[in-house]
Design an enzyme around this catalytic site. Structure first.
Site, PDB file in Angstrom:
ATOM      1  N   ALA A  67      14.857  -8.041   0.464  1.00  9.42           N
ATOM      2  CA  ALA A  67      15.316  -8.146   1.849  1.00  9.42           C
ATOM      3  C   ALA A  67      16.755  -8.648   1.914  1.00  9.42           C
ATOM      4  CB  ALA A  67      14.391  -9.064   2.637  1.00  9.42           C
ATOM      5  N   GLY A  68      17.029  -9.771   1.278  1.00  5.91           N
ATOM      6  CA  GLY A  68      18.369 -10.361   1.350  1.00  5.91           C
ATOM      7  C   GLY A  68      19.405  -9.504   0.642  1.00  5.91           C
ATOM      8  N   HIS A 289      -4.977 -13.070  -4.284  1.00  3.49           N
ATOM      9  CA  HIS A 289      -5.172 -11.831  -5.033  1.00  3.49           C
ATOM     10  C   HIS A 289      -6.340 -12.007  -5.990  1.00  3.49           C
ATOM     11  CE1 HIS A 289      -4.309  -8.237  -7.241  1.00  3.49           C
ATOM     12  NE2 HIS A 289      -3.312  -7.951  -6.438  1.00  3.49           N
ATOM     13  N   SER A 307      -2.667  -6.116 -12.331  1.00  2.00           N
ATOM     14  CA  SER A 307      -2.555  -5.171 -11.221  1.00  2.00           C
ATOM     15  C   SER A 307      -3.906  -4.843 -10.599  1.00  2.00           C
ATOM     16  CB  SER A 307      -1.909  -3.882 -11.711  1.00  2.00           C
ATOM     17  OG  SER A 307      -2.015  -2.914 -10.702  1.00  2.00           O
ATOM     18  N   ARG A 360      -8.437  -7.107  -0.910  1.00  2.00           N
ATOM     19  CA  ARG A 360      -8.170  -8.316  -1.675  1.00  2.00           C
ATOM     20  C   ARG A 360      -8.889  -9.547  -1.138  1.00  2.00           C
ATOM     21  NH1 ARG A 360      -1.591  -7.508  -2.493  1.00  2.00           N
ATOM     22  NH2 ARG A 360      -1.792  -5.724  -3.877  1.00  2.00           N
ATOM     23  N   HIS A 452      -0.940 -15.327  -3.849  1.00  3.22           N
ATOM     24  CA  HIS A 452      -0.066 -14.239  -4.276  1.00  3.22           C
ATOM     25  C   HIS A 452       1.072 -13.988  -3.289  1.00  3.22           C
ATOM     26  CE1 HIS A 452       1.184 -10.542  -6.034  1.00  3.22           C
ATOM     27  NE2 HIS A 452       0.807  -9.806  -5.033  1.00  3.22           N
ATOM     28  N   GLU A 476       9.609 -11.360   3.241  1.00  2.00           N
ATOM     29  CA  GLU A 476       8.456 -12.268   3.246  1.00  2.00           C
ATOM     30  C   GLU A 476       8.763 -13.543   4.025  1.00  2.00           C
ATOM     31  OE1 GLU A 476       6.970 -13.225  -0.680  1.00  2.00           O
ATOM     32  OE2 GLU A 476       5.280 -14.367   0.110  1.00  2.00           O
ATOM     33  N   ARG A 486      -2.018  -8.630   3.969  1.00  4.95           N
ATOM     34  CA  ARG A 486      -1.104  -7.558   3.617  1.00  4.95           C
ATOM     35  C   ARG A 486      -1.798  -6.547   2.712  1.00  4.95           C
ATOM     36  NH1 ARG A 486       1.858  -6.408  -0.583  1.00  4.95           N
ATOM     37  NH2 ARG A 486       1.606  -8.386  -1.654  1.00  4.95           N
ATOM     38  N   LEU A 492       7.043  -4.537  -0.747  1.00 10.66           N
ATOM     39  CA  LEU A 492       8.329  -3.937  -1.109  1.00 10.66           C
ATOM     40  C   LEU A 492       8.854  -3.125   0.058  1.00 10.66           C
ATOM     41  CD1 LEU A 492       7.489  -2.737  -4.743  1.00 10.66           C
ATOM     42  CD2 LEU A 492       8.523  -4.872  -4.011  1.00 10.66           C
TER      43      LEU A 492
END
Lengths: 687, 255, 232
Positions: A67-68, A289, A307, A360, A452, A476, A486, A492
């Protein structure tokens, strides 16, 4: 788990839950019009800043993750004078880099019925109807641009033999809309943003301040006009002024001490703005998670994610009998010794429709329930099995069949099946073995849920502007798009959407009114005062000269948070937790030991400043969790569950965003009512 | 084993300007399940509890992808286990009674900040010199407008997987950063999007590499051997190709 | 022109390209040199060798090439020394207390890490070798000999043969060839890598040829003093 001994009387309850509630709804500044047109229309009609004026306007960006970093690069390209700050030694280290799975986009390249609306709907539903419709739809709209942008930057996404982009399905959705670069999608996208940012640095449009940590926000005449930073190399406290400040500083998962976040991920930049009046929204929404490597000992410093894709082939189970679980914990037996009939594949039993692929939050809670019953399988009792044996045999049989080999030769079938699994998950299995020393092809993996991601964050309006004019939050760090839960491969997407395609436009609504504002003076009294506040804060920490390490306080805070404000919460526990956190904070300021001095590279001081902020944020999380008398997404209140133990959402009373004003420990709740005009609120069911 | 005792020789240096020296500590109760950095956490906790200053070392994600952690461990960059960053190295690869020597990366271009921490800004400057595609946000065409051969995209990925940790420099007997530089040049040169600027990029990045004071590559391949992501020196050959054709063949002048 | 070219040739890659190209030339020279020198082992009392030496020192083309050769040896050595110094300073003022070198794939650790040291030894060998034969020949410290009705030629054969009577020289030459073998072992394939010639299909072939070459050529050279010492 709650401490059963703590039964607060009513007066105690009010004592600990001293909060004020403001009932006027906050204004999200959502533009009018039909959902699908809002963003397009708004974007085309919002005020612009002319190029000659952009050169005179300074913007501070804190954080260089997706984001930044993306926002800094884009604002630099647009011609603003940008100063970007990161506490890392390089912008490329931001924790966005660790995201494995992928990034969603409503490209519908697979022609499987995906669309912007479907992505919007999945995200709203996945978030348990606790996010703002307009923001989520905008996110779905710009998702397609992100992929184009990343490809143009040279992000090496996975491709099909025909040379076009490959997709996979992720996180239980019914379409394949996830773009990926092996298991390192976050890394590749971050490097793309980092490269764009580096280009702007080389062109002189962006000034990079690495190893600079934001330690305060400066407000002048009611607007965010700068920040105070600590140069981590030499401890120098610096004042930086600008017309606006943008935070892209990530989430606060590390309040739990153990999480999949990076060790240095922290909430301090955001929390410092809360201390200056910004509202913290939905802090209790934390994503847990389900597939992480379990804790192995007291020294554990962080948790490693495996993952989510592993649940496509792995079966989750615990022993049916308590004595079997005990024997495994004590090392007298292994998972292989438990007969098929003595295993409880509890996800398949409880959720026959989705089985091991439940979302999740559901999978995590179910693991906790099993371990709470004493069926855990690691020495600590906090682990369940993720077993690939069935998948290995299934794949093996199919390979044997297709090659005309003997399907009843178990050894051969196992070997062939292992090869298939290795091809699919080889790198993950290797990582598991590196960390645990156990071979997951032979013995079932042990997994346990871990913190997570945090859906909560700074409250922002449609423009991503906080309640403090001139202060923006992206990625975030803000609360906006994921509601209470989420979906996989959405973090992402949101970070880059905010950074590349939303903030660079919406910040114009604020900056267009600032073209007459001269350069902000960093020597103004407000800056001097903020600088002094920071120095006092640092002096105070050194002055304690106590006996306990910063780390030990952080560890204790994490345990309180995990025990009482973790996977499941209840009122008693939350009240107790708030009290424990307050006590721990007092003890911190009485007995913490910060070695060294301020005027040097001092990692302990960095930690101390961050933990001090966690000790307040943690308290606010308990307050928020207690206020929200319902279960939704990452927030599960034991009092609010159905007879089958599923989450019970209460839309009539809690369809609002909780935006908290900290008020130095006497929080005030501001509500933003969530209005759903386009989707119908339904109960999520995975049965 | 759950209770190893180790002798640790760690580099102690107050700041960039002071002279450093080794300091020896004994650490008992080391579990084989600890990561190497968790072992250092325990050591630091022990030192703090004695009222002293802990050792500074850099680390962040602890899952082998951010590239923040470093450390020369018994003469190996990121320790003796290949293909592994220090944060993913576990103590089961050590034995009770071992002496472990822990040093910072050593390179003229990576000055020591404190103890085991070095400054790797030189890497950022190499990327800033040209390690990007010059495209502004919003200018991109559709992601599927250009088909890229699957193997070629995978080849680009193999180079792009670099985490910028600096192990290549630390391990290289010449302290050269050619593998780092080559990884970015090779990543972008293999993609049509990056090819456009390939000539300029190779020349500028190599010039910056040289200016930073890194050594010259002599094809020893220690970089590949110690790279936690196993990036191949074949990418250095591609950089050389790109550089030769850019310098001698291309009409692009770089000043 | 000067600007871009000097920038190219003084860059880290340019400097390596000098090493690579001069190295490849020297590699080629070694083979030519060996083929000529094998005539030392023919049992004609040195006639063919001496006539070959005469040809090599009188053919204008070969004379020109030989000056190029001297220049390339010097360039290779000087550039090597420059790189070596540059590379040792790149480590910084403090080196490692413990450093273990590991290399990738089938690369040889010893020959690649110690390329500079090997080169230095080889340079000393070349200086001694040239002093012993080339300089003596140039200074005219050789007998003249006439074969048939041809021109009188310098009897280089006797000079060599005399030198190899001394077992110490034989050992010196054989040991030097071992150094050359190690230098070539890395240098041969490294020259291609520096030029960017690394290809999944061709590199294995280059490496194999390089290994055979870097053993066969030095063995061939070493065989001469041994043969001459023991059998002539």
């Amino acid at each position: 788990m709650t401490g059963p001994e703590f039964k607060p009387a009513i007066d105690e309850y009010t004592l600990y839950i001293r909060i004020t509630i403001k009932n006027m709804s906050l204004n999200g500044n959502v533009p009018p019009g039909p959902l699908g047109d809002k963003w397009t229309k708004y974007r085309s009609s919002m005020p612009l800043v002319a190029p000659n004026n952009k050169r005179r306007i300074e913007v501070i960006i804190v954080g260089t993750g997706l984001a930044g970093g993306a926002a800094a690069a884009t604002l630099g390209e647009l011609g603003y004078k940008v100063k970007v700050f990161t506490f890392h030694d390089s912008p490329r280290r931001a924790h966005s880099i660790a995201a494995q799975g992928g990034i969603n986009a409503a490209k519908n390249y697979q022609n499987d019925g995906d669309s912007i609306y479907r992505l919007f709907y999945d995200t709203i539903k996945g978030g348990d109807y606790r996010s703002r419709e307009s923001n989520v739809h905008r996110l779905a709209e710009v998702s397609v641009n992100i992929i184009d942008q990343a490809v143009a930057q040279g992000v090496p996404f996975a491709r099909e033999y025909g040379g076009l982009l490959a997709n996979r399905s992720f996180g239980g959705v019914q379409v394949s809309r996830t773009f990926y670069a092996r298991g390192q999608t976050g890394q590749q996208l971050l490097l793309g943003a980092y490269q764009s940012l580096s280009r702007q640095v080389s062109l002189g449009n962006v000034t990079m301040y690495n190893r600079h940590e934001m330690v305060d926000l400066v407000i002048k005449d009611g607007k965010a006009r700068g920040i105070i930073t600590r140069n981590l190399l030499n401890g120098e406290i610096e004042r930086h002024a600008a017309h606006a400040v943008v935070l892209g500083t990530g989430g606060y998962g590390n309040v739990f001490y153990l999480s999949t976040n990076a060790m240095n991920s922290n909430s301090s930049a955001a929390w410092r703005t809360v201390k200056r009046g910004a509202y913290m929204a939905n802090p209790c929404y934390c994503q847990i998670h389900p597939t992480c490597i379990p804790v192995s000992g007291e020294y554990q410093s962080k948790l490693t994610l495996m993952s989510e894709s592993l649940r496509n082939d792995g079966r989750v189970w615990v022993p049916k009998k308590l004595e079997d679980a005990k024997a495994i914990r004590e090392g007298r037996m292994t998972g292989l010794d438990i007969a098929e009939d003595d295993r409880d594949y509890y996800l398949e039993r409880r959720y026959p429709a989705f089985g091991n692929l439940v979302p999740r939050d559901v999978a995590s809670r179910a693991a906790k329930v099993a371990c709470d019953e004493g069926l855990g399988v690691s020495p600590s009792g906090l682990a369940v099995f993720l077993d690939f044996n069935a998948a290995i045999m299934r794949y093996g049989k199919s390979v044997a069949h297709s090659r005309g080999l003997n399907e009843s030769d178990d050894k051969l079938v196992k070997k062939l099946g292992t090869e298939v699994i290795e091809e699919k998950y080889g790198n993950l299995f290797e990582m598991y073995e590196k960390i645990t020393g156990e071979n997951p092809y032979v013995r079932p993996m042990k997994i346990y849920p871990a913190i997570h991601y945090t859906m909560g964050g700074l409250w922002v309006d449609y423009n991503l502007q906080t309640n403090i004019p001139g202060l923006f939050a992206t990625g975030e760090a803000n609360f906006s798009d994921h509601g209470a839960n989420r979906l996989g491969a959405s973090a992402l997407m949101q970070g880059l959407a905010d950074g590349y395609f939303v903030l660079p436009y919406t910040i114009g609504t604020f900056l267009a009114n600032e073209i007459r504002t001269p350069m902000i003076d960093a020597d103004a009294p407000e800056f001097m005062q903020a600088e002094k506040d920071v120095k006092d804060r640092i002096d105070r920490l050194f002055a304690v000269k106590g006996k306990q390490s910063v780390e030990s306080f952080h560890r204790r805070l994490g345990k309180i948070m995990w025990d009482y404000c973790g996977m499941s919460r209840n009122a008693e526990g939350l009240i107790k937790a708030r009290k424990l956190i307050q006590e721990l904070r007092d003890e911190f300021y009485r007995d913490v030991f910060v070695p060294g001095s301020n005027d040097e590279y001092n990692q302990e001081l960095e930690k101390a400043l961050r933990v001090a902020d966690f000790l307040e944020l943690g308290e606010l999380m308990t307050v928020d969790a207690l206020d929200r008398n319902e279960s939704c997404g990452g927030h599960f209140r034991e009092e609010y569950q159905t007879e089958e133990g599923e989450a019970l959402r209460r839309d009539d009373e809690y369809a609002y965003v909780s935006a908290w004003e900290w008020n130095e420990g006497n929080p005030t709740l501001h509500k933003e009512d969530l209005i759903f005009e386009n989707v119908e609120l339904k109960t999520r069911s995975y049965k | 084993m759950d209770n190893m005792t180790l002798t640790l020789k760690l580099w102690r240096q107050k700041n960039a300007n002071s002279k450093g020296a080794f300091e020896t500590h004994t650490l008992a109760g080391v579990s084989e399940h600890m990561s190497f950095l968790e072992m250092l956490d325990v050591l630091n906790e022990q030192i703090i509890n004695e009222g002293k200053e802990p050792f500074a070392f850099e680390h962040d994600c602890r899952e082998g992808i951010c590239g923040t952690c470093s450390l020369m461990i018994n003469g190996y960059a990121h320790g003796p286990q290949q293909g592994t960053t220090t944060c993913q190295l576990h103590m089961r690869h050590f034995n009770d009674g071992d002496t472990v020597t822990i040093e910072p990366w050593r390179s003229q271009a990576f000055p020591v900040v404190k103890d085991l921490v070095v400054n790797r800004d030189a890497f950022d400057r190499i990327i800033q010199a040209g390690g990007y595609v010059s495209i502004n946000t919003g200018q991109a065409q559709d992601g599927n407008a250009i088909a890229i051969e699957k193997e070629q995209a995978a080849g680009a990925f193999d180079a792009a997987t670099c985490i910028g940790c600096g192990a290549c420099v630390a391990a290289c007997p010449n302290a050269s950063a050619m593998l780092f530089t080559a990884a970015k040049v090779s990543h972008l040169a293999q993609l049509p999007q990056g090819e456009v600027e390939a000539a300029k990029r190779a020349q500028k990045m190599v010039a910056q590499h040289d200016q930073e004071g890194f050594g010259r590559c002599s094809n020893i391949t220690a970089c590949e051997a110690e790279c936690p992501k196993g990036i191949s020196v074949a990418h250095i050959a591609r950089l050389n190709r790109e550089y030769i054709s850019a310098s001698l063949g291309s009409e692009t002048q770089v000043n | 022109m000067v600007n871009w070219f000097s920038r190219f040739i003084t860059s880290s890659i340019g400097q390596k390209i000098i090493m690579s190209l001069t190295g490849l030339f020297l590699i080629t020279f070694l083979l030519v040199h060996l083929i000529g020198n094998l005539q030392l082992m023919s049992s004609d009392g040195g006639q063919s060798f001496n006539e070959y030496a005469y040809f090599m020192t009188h053919n204008p083309l070969i004379k020109t090439v030989s000056y190029g050769l001297y220049a390339f040896i010097l360039l290779h050595a000087i550039q090597g020394i420059v790189l070596w110094r540059r590379n040792s300073s790149a480590r910084g003022s403090v080196g490692y207390a413990v450093k273990k070198d590991r290399v990738a794939g089938d690369n040889s650790r010893v020959s690649s890490v110690y390329m500079g040291a090997l080169g230095t030894v080889i340079l000393i060998f070349i200086l001694i070798h040239m002093y012993q034969f080339w300089l003596q020949m140039k200074l005219g410290n050789t007998e003249m000999i006439t074969y048939g009705d041809g021109e009188p030629v310098k009897d280089l054969y006797t000079l060599v043969s005399a030198a190899y009577d001394n077992v110490l020289f034989v050992v010196f030459y054989v040991v030097s060839m071992i150094f050359i073998a190690f230098h070539l072992w890395h240098g041969f394939q490294s020259a291609f890598q520096t030029l960017g010639l690394n290809h999944p299909k061709w590199t294995p072939l280059i490496k194999t040829v390089g290994k055979i070459y870097s053993v066969a050529v030095p063995v061939g050279f070493a065989a001469i003093p041994i043969y001459m010492h023991f059998f002539q």
